[in-house]
Design a protein around this motif. Structure first.
Motif, short mmCIF file in Angstrom:
data_model
loop_
_atom_site.label_atom_id
_atom_site.label_comp_id
_atom_site.label_asym_id
_atom_site.label_seq_id
_atom_site.Cartn_x
_atom_site.Cartn_y
_atom_site.Cartn_z
N PRO A 276 0.90 -1.29 0.00
CA PRO A 276 -0.04 -0.03 -0.04
C PRO A 276 0.69 1.14 0.04
CG PRO A 276 0.06 -0.83 2.29
CD PRO A 276 0.76 -1.82 1.35
N ALA A 289 -2.94 3.16 2.72
CA ALA A 289 -3.94 3.05 1.51
C ALA A 289 -3.64 2.41 0.09
CB ALA A 289 -4.50 4.38 1.65
N THR A 290 -4.49 1.84 -0.28
CA THR A 290 -4.37 1.40 -1.76
C THR A 290 -4.98 2.24 -2.81
OG1 THR A 290 -6.35 -0.06 -1.40
CG2 THR A 290 -4.15 -0.96 -0.91
N SER A 303 -6.18 1.39 4.50
CA SER A 303 -6.09 -0.17 4.86
C SER A 303 -5.67 -0.29 6.39
CB SER A 303 -5.06 -0.83 4.16
OG SER A 303 -3.71 -0.13 3.99
N THR A 304 -4.82 0.60 6.69
CA THR A 304 -4.27 0.57 8.22
C THR A 304 -4.05 2.02 8.66
OG1 THR A 304 -3.04 -1.35 7.71
CG2 THR A 304 -2.45 -0.49 9.63
#
Length: 310
Positions: A276, A289-290, A303-304
């Motif tokens: 990501p 993030a993706t 994502s985290t």
């Protein structure tokens, strides 16, 4: 054996007198006869009130005198009455307004020439210049009194409850040096205005006893401080705009390679295809993030967050 004596002058040790003089220049003596200064919150509160009064007084003069009037607040200061009186002309109009339940009055001061111009205009005359200053006749005094009764009402409204009550017209004094309605050492709050009536320019001041508004100023300051709760601070932080950036892993190359870059060159990025991207605010990473898309717009899927990685 030869002995050489160095006759270079040695700086003399500082004397008590020189230390005292230097100290006096660096740290001016505090004048305990002057009243204490107002804090910033009180100054802002007073400036807002006196500016509101200036607008009301300007509108009143424009309507009653039938000449466009404008007042601009120059400054608000806390001084002794003696200092205030020393800044006034030897002969001027000092309209005294009594305050309910207090011995100290408030004062609205302006030039006699300005007041006489008001009278000329109110009586239907026309003048483009200030007349020669002199004391009022009984008829002129009656007109000025009628005008100032409304002015005191505007002063009370402009200061928005800082005064203990609406001032009532009491008298007109012409010599500030002999006006003994308040102690010379008493602390007073003075608002200074520049006044323009048509093409004529002059000055005006408003004086209120500091003791009459001190408690209300302190109360307004504490209320304002109490209004700034932690919830307000959190809300302000949450509404602060931040610029977010989606960032790949950085690539380090030499300066010579940068200088040799040309259109069509390819740079191999060290970021794995399946990893990501970093979502950063400034230089602080806040999440991973993706990348993706929604319609014609690029998006990123969180994502985290940084909190989850600690």
């Amino acid at each position: 054996m030869t002995i050489t004596v160095d006759e270079t002058a040695v700086p003399a040790a500082p004397t008590a007198e020189s230390v005292r003089v230097d100290g006096a220049d660096r740290y001016p003596a505090y004048d305990f006869s002057r009243p204490a200064q107002l804090d910033r919150e009180s100054i802002r509160h007073l400036e807002a009130g006196f500016e509101a009064f200036a607008r009301l007084w300007s509108a009143q003069l424009t309507a009653k005198v039938r000449v466009r009037a404008h007042l601009a607040l120059e400054r608000v200061e806390l001084v002794s009455y003696e200092e205030y009186a020393e800044t006034l002309p030897l002969t001027t109009a000092m309209v005294v307004g009594s305050l309910v339940g207090r011995e100290e009055p408030c004062v609205v001061q302006f030039g006699l020439d300005s007041a006489l111009l008001w009278v000329v205009q109110m009586m239907g005359g026309r003048s483009t210049s200030l007349p020669e200053a002199r004391t009022f006749t009984p008829i002129e005094l009656a007109l000025v009194r009628h005008l100032m009764e409304d002015t005191f009402e505007h002063l009370h409204a402009g200061l928005d409850g800082l005064l203990p009550g609406e001032p009532r017209f009491s008298a007109v004094h012409y010599n500030p040096q002999y006006m003994q309605v308040i102690s010379a050492a008493a602390a007073v709050i003075v608002a200074r205005y520049s006044m323009r009536l048509g093409d004529a320019e002059n000055t005006a001041t408003v004086m209120i006893p500091a003791s009459a508004v001190a408690d209300r100023l302190a109360a307004s300051g504490s209320d304002a401080a109490a209004a700034h709760t932690p919830a307000h601070t959190v809300a302000q932080v949450r509404s602060t705009p931040l610029e977010l950036t989606l960032r790949l892993a950085p690539l380090t190359i030499g300066a010579g390679e940068v200088l040799d870059l040309a259109p069509g060159d390819l740079l191999r990025l060290p970021h794995p295809e399946t990893s990501p991207f970093e979502l950063v605010a400034g230089n602080t990473r806040i999440a991973l993030a993706t990348p993706g898309s929604r319609g014609s717009r690029l998006t990123c899927l969180i994502s985290t967050t940084s909190e989850e990685t600690h």
